[in-house]
Design a protein around this motif. Structure first.
Motif, PDB file in Angstrom:
ATOM      1  N   LEU A 134      56.227  53.400  91.430  1.00 24.78           N
ATOM      2  CA  LEU A 134      56.181  53.133  92.695  1.00 24.78           C
ATOM      3  C   LEU A 134      57.629  53.492  93.303  1.00 24.78           C
ATOM      4  O   LEU A 134      57.532  54.084  94.361  1.00 24.78           O
ATOM      5  CB  LEU A 134      55.985  51.526  92.953  1.00 24.78           C
TER       6      LEU A 134
ATOM      7  N   PHE B 244      56.839  56.451  96.011  1.00 22.27           N
ATOM      8  CA  PHE B 244      56.548  55.831  97.072  1.00 22.27           C
ATOM      9  C   PHE B 244      57.575  55.445  97.920  1.00 22.27           C
ATOM     10  O   PHE B 244      57.505  54.523  98.794  1.00 22.27           O
ATOM     11  CB  PHE B 244      55.364  55.113  97.059  1.00 22.27           C
ATOM     12  N   ASN B 245      58.905  55.317  97.027  1.00 18.81           N
ATOM     13  CA  ASN B 245      60.012  54.789  97.752  1.00 18.81           C
ATOM     14  C   ASN B 245      60.006  53.026  97.805  1.00 18.81           C
ATOM     15  O   ASN B 245      60.394  52.622  98.685  1.00 18.81           O
ATOM     16  CB  ASN B 245      60.427  55.281  98.910  1.00 18.81           C
ATOM     17  N   LYS B 246      59.018  52.477  97.294  1.00 17.60           N
ATOM     18  CA  LYS B 246      59.075  50.946  97.271  1.00 17.60           C
ATOM     19  C   LYS B 246      59.420  50.411  96.078  1.00 17.60           C
ATOM     20  O   LYS B 246      59.209  50.702  94.921  1.00 17.60           O
ATOM     21  CB  LYS B 246      57.401  50.577  97.406  1.00 17.60           C
TER      22      LYS B 246
END
Lengths: 480, 244
Positions: free
Chosen positions: A34, A38-40
């Protein structure tokens, strides 16, 4: 239910350990995934250092829990055996997996997602990724150098024909198998030379080449109908007669001069370039440096002082000088020693220089193989009445060369990767063209794409060679 | 011409400063079987290696089948082709199959047609009882089988003399017998043989004469029975008492 001991997972509570372990490993990979794609950041609420190391710690514990010997599950045993044998290896495996996951998104985005290939000018390259348009536009130059666009089919045709002739070995019937070595060592290089000399180079001399081909083809076709008794005379007399007829009777020189027959346009070697030049230089250097190296290695072990010291001198000289100076000498110094009316083409000089240079290395590699053979092999061959050449050709060299296949492959790979150095004499093979293209004012700033492109090409060529050498090794393996 | 196929007279050989062979005189008649024995380092191997000039001698003369071996012997290969040799370490060619090992020299040195050479090779392999292994490679065979193949390989050149350089020393005790059997059969067929060996049983069975060497000299040469029954020199007695 048995007591759970998380420090020493065992088979009795297999499923408990397995589920917990797999969950932890999956969780750690998921977090990194992640984060990277998704840079989360799921664990941003934790303090910096801990959140950075948490996936590693989780995965580490997980791998520890699933490390159960002889669990009876095939897949689990395989994983444990290959990437999870002890704590340290588990740590390394995790680290490598994370690094791969981390580095995928930027690579993908540069290579594919943010890259441009459409259009035909640099204006379309707006994204942050690679500009493949640049490669697309310059592709011809990278492949053929400065060779005129309209004439490039000659290079293609030659290379395709040579590639086809090179695969003949696979189709040869049992009867012709024994001539294959002769074909590949002697005939094929000669054919290749003719193709390149007459066809790619072109000029009036091209006619001689075409007459030769026509004569050869016609005589081979008719040859099928000739009784085998006369075949030898036939193949000596007919092709030569046909050739002479074509040259002096049917297409006599006046026709050429009157312009009724047009030759292929002459393209000087300075205009050759790109990947095709890489191939030409590598091919001929490989072919020449091997026999020269072979004779030097035998010469160095010779009993005759003149041959021996000549070989030692050659080897030590060529090994002692850098390739770049050799190339420079070949183009600048060498012509000074030639008579004024004598001219040797730049490309030929370069090929000779590289061949001699690499031959010295090949010689030492082969000498290593010769020295590895037990003296008994020489004794046995001699005791059977073999002379020097028979002994070497039949007994010693087949074994010695087999031993040094990896070493020779090494030298050949180095040779292919050394070819870009011919830029010092003004010949621009693929890397040379790249350097040229990157300084073109209209296409500034795309060096990266070019180098990546060249690396990929070189990797493909070199990997194929290395695979081939490995196959050879396997093919000639007779021990045990 | 006499029927002396090997004549060695006053032969001396040095390795550097060290004299390995001292004043060797030896004559071998056709069809004789001679066993050479002696402690290690006594020059036995060097002596028979000199006979086909794998080693060069510095003094004296060696005449093999009427040809003197000197530095200018141009066709040393021809003489070697007449003299078969079997080595302690077999020295088969590992890159060739057993059959090819046997046919290589007949085809390339004697210019024999391939078919003929293969028939001949199979015939000799049959004699040493490994014809069924003909298509294997040396690395796949046991030591005894390899040594028998080496004998067959030498026989394929149809030599006049066979030299054996400790043919059983590198073998397991079990395999020694099969190799010795092959050699006994060869001896019975009437081959001229010079055998360096420590197998005294073999010597007693087939040898016409036994030569005992020590420190580069021929100490004693005698008929086989005589040699074992009452050796003359003390050195021979000592050697025999240790080996028997």
């Amino acid at each position: 239910m048995n007591k759970l001991n998380f420090l020493q997972p065992d088979k009795n509570n297999l499923s408990t350990y397995l589920y917990t372990g797999v969950f932890l490993v999956a969780l750690s990979i998921f977090i990194v995934f992640l984060n990277s794609f998704f840079n989360k950041d799921l664990i941003s609420f934790l303090p910096g250092t801990i959140s950075f190391f948490l996936p590693l710690i989780l995965g580490f514990i997980g791998l520890h829990l699933i490390r159960i010997d002889y669990s009876g599950m095939k897949f689990l045993d395989k994983v444990n055996k290959n990437i999870n044998t002890n704590n340290f290896n588990a740590f390394l495996s995790l680290l490598i997996i994370f690094v791969i996951i981390k580095s995928l998104p930027p690579l993908l985005s540069w290579f594919i997602i943010d890259a441009n290939i459409a259009g035909d000018s640099k204006d379309v390259c707006t994204g942050s990724g690679a500009c493949w348009t640049y490669i697309k536009i310059w592709f011809n130059r990278f492949m053929y150098g400065m060779y005129p666009n309209a004439e490039q089919w000659r290079i293609n045709l030659s290379f395709i024909a040579l590639a086809f002739l090179g695969t003949i070995g696979f189709f040869a019937t049992e009867k012709f198998k024994k001539y294959l070595t002769l074909y590949y060592v002697v005939v094929y290089p000669v054919i290749a030379f003719f193709f390149i000399f007459f066809f790619i180079s072109g000029g009036p001399i091209f006619f001689d080449f075409s007459y030769g081909i026509i004569a050869a083809v016609i005589s081979i076709i008719i040859g099928f109908f000739i009784p085998s008794k006369f075949k030898m005379y036939y193949f000596i007399i007919v092709p030569i007669t046909l050739y002479i007829l074509l040259k002096y009777v049917f297409f006599y020189e006046e026709l050429i001069e009157l312009g009724k027959l047009e030759a292929l346009e002459w393209v000087e070697t300075g205009a050759w370039g790109g990947l095709s030049l890489t191939f030409i230089v590598s091919f001929f250097c490989l072919i020449f440096c091997f026999p020269i190296g072979l004779f030097l290695s035998l010469g160095r072990r010779s009993d005759f002082p003149i041959i021996k010291y000549f070989s030692i001198g050659m080897i030590e000289f060529w090994r002692g000088v850098p390739l770049i100076t050799v190339l420079f000498m070949s183009s600048v110094m060498f012509p000074m020693f030639l008579p004024e009316d004598m001219f040797i083409d730049k490309l030929v000089r370069v090929i000779i220089a590289i061949s001699l240079f690499e031959a010295a290395y090949v010689a030492e590699v082969i000498r290593g193989g010769l020295q590895a053979l037990p003296r008994g092999q020489y004794d046995a061959a001699k005791s059977l009445g073999m002379g020097y050449w028979k002994m070497h050709i039949l007994v010693i060299l087949p074994q010695a060369l087999k031993l040094v296949i990896p070493g020779i492959a090494n030298t050949f790979l180095a040779l292919v990767k050394d070819t870009p150095l011919i830029f010092v004499v003004g010949l621009l093979e693929i890397v040379g063209m790249l350097n040229l293209a990157k300084t073109n004012p209209e296409w500034l700033g795309f060096a990266m794409e070019g180098y990546v492109f060249a690396s990929v090409l070189f990797f493909i060529i070199c990997y194929a060679m290395s695979k081939y050498s490995y196959n050879l090794e396997q093919k000639y393996k007779t021990e045990r | 011409m006499s029927d002396k196929i090997i004549q060695i007279s006053e032969m001396n050989k040095w390795f550097g400063d060290f004299q390995v062979l001292k004043n060797i005189n030896l004559e071998v008649e056709k069809n004789k079987k001679i066993v050479v024995c002696g402690p290690s380092g006594s020059g036995k191997s060097t002596l028979i290696r000199c006979i086909n000039r794998l080693e060069e001698h510095q003094q004296g003369s060696i005449i093999v089948d009427g040809n003197e071996l000197t530095e200018d012997t141009k066709d040393i290969e021809k003489i070697r082709a007449e003299v078969g040799m079997v080595f302690q370490q077999f020295n088969l060619f590992p890159h060739l199959s057993i059959l090819d090992n046997c046919t290589l020299a007949p085809i390339w040195v004697k210019k024999m047609p391939k078919k003929e050479a293969e028939d001949l090779a199979l015939q000799h392999l049959e004699k040493v009882q490994i014809a069924d292994q003909a298509n294997k490679y040396p690395g796949q065979l046991s030591g005894g089988q390899q040594q028998r193949c080496a004998i067959a390989r030498a026989l394929c050149m149809e030599p006049k003399i066979m030299l054996f350089d400790e043919p059983t020393s590198a073998l397991d005790p079990e395999m020694i017998k099969e190799v010795l059997d092959a050699m006994v059969n060869l001896a019975k067929a009437g081959m001229t043989m010079i055998v360096v060996t420590h197998e005294m049983g073999f010597a007693k069975e087939v040898a016409d004469e036994v030569i005992f060497m020590d420190e580069g000299m021929i100490v004693e040469r005698a008929e086989t029975k005589e040699f074992f029954a009452n050796p003359k020199s003390d050195r021979t007695k000592l050697f025999l008492s240790q080996i028997l």
